[in-house]
Design a protein around this motif. Structure first.
Motif, mmCIF file in Angstrom:
data_model
loop_
_atom_site.group_PDB
_atom_site.id
_atom_site.type_symbol
_atom_site.label_atom_id
_atom_site.label_comp_id
_atom_site.label_asym_id
_atom_site.label_seq_id
_atom_site.Cartn_x
_atom_site.Cartn_y
_atom_site.Cartn_z
ATOM 1 N N CYS A 153 6.695 -4.786 6.240
ATOM 2 C CA CYS A 153 5.961 -3.903 7.426
ATOM 3 C C CYS A 153 4.875 -4.224 8.103
ATOM 4 O O CYS A 153 3.697 -4.580 7.383
ATOM 5 N N CYS A 181 1.976 -1.220 7.007
ATOM 6 C CA CYS A 181 1.683 -0.978 5.631
ATOM 7 C C CYS A 181 1.832 -2.290 4.612
ATOM 8 O O CYS A 181 1.159 -2.299 3.617
ATOM 9 N N VAL A 187 8.624 -2.363 11.249
ATOM 10 C CA VAL A 187 8.207 -1.465 10.497
ATOM 11 C C VAL A 187 9.140 -0.440 9.852
ATOM 12 O O VAL A 187 10.028 -0.122 10.444
ATOM 13 N N CYS A 190 6.501 4.918 9.136
ATOM 14 C CA CYS A 190 5.233 4.046 9.699
ATOM 15 C C CYS A 190 5.120 4.198 11.051
ATOM 16 O O CYS A 190 4.199 4.398 11.827
ATOM 17 N N THR A 217 4.524 7.654 12.364
ATOM 18 C CA THR A 217 3.205 7.926 12.028
ATOM 19 C C THR A 217 2.342 7.423 13.156
ATOM 20 O O THR A 217 1.291 8.122 13.683
ATOM 21 N N ARG A 257 -4.856 -0.190 11.120
ATOM 22 C CA ARG A 257 -5.252 0.088 9.721
ATOM 23 C C ARG A 257 -6.643 0.634 9.536
ATOM 24 O O ARG A 257 -6.530 1.628 8.523
ATOM 25 N N LEU A 264 -1.866 5.252 4.947
ATOM 26 C CA LEU A 264 -1.852 3.947 4.030
ATOM 27 C C LEU A 264 -1.802 4.134 2.767
ATOM 28 O O LEU A 264 -1.208 3.673 1.979
#
Length: 92
Positions: free
Chosen positions: A8, A11, A37, A41, A44, A65, A74
């Motif tokens: 991904c 993450c 992804v 994720c 989000t 991130r 994460l």
């Protein structure tokens, strides 16, 4: 030798059976490149940050991130299985 499973973009966990494709630079802002992804994720990212802000500040994975809400997500998702799913909270 088998190919390593895709990871991904957000993450870094291996991808499961469901994969979605995210435009780091939103398509509405001229983005053409997509990255794989997890569905959770992807949801989000979009529930946390709008396209204008994604284009302006978070087209880079490291910057995204480091964003506080994404960083919390994460840390929470890190030990979950690849196909884990949970409801995604909407942006406030």
């Amino acid at each position: 030798m088998a190919d390593a499973p895709l990871a991904c973009w957000l993450c870094g966990r291996p991808l499961g059976s469901r994969v979605e494709w995210h435009h780091p630079l939103p398509k509405s802002r001229g983005g053409r490149t997509t990255v794989p992804v997890h569905p959770i994720c992807h949801r989000t990212i979009h529930a946390t940050i709008g396209n204008a802000e994604l284009a302006r500040r978070y087209a880079d994975a490291e910057a995204l991130r480091a964003q506080a809400d994404i960083a919390r997500f994460l840390a929470w998702i890190a030990d979950k299985p690849a196909d884990f799913h949970a409801p995604t909270r909407r942006r406030r």
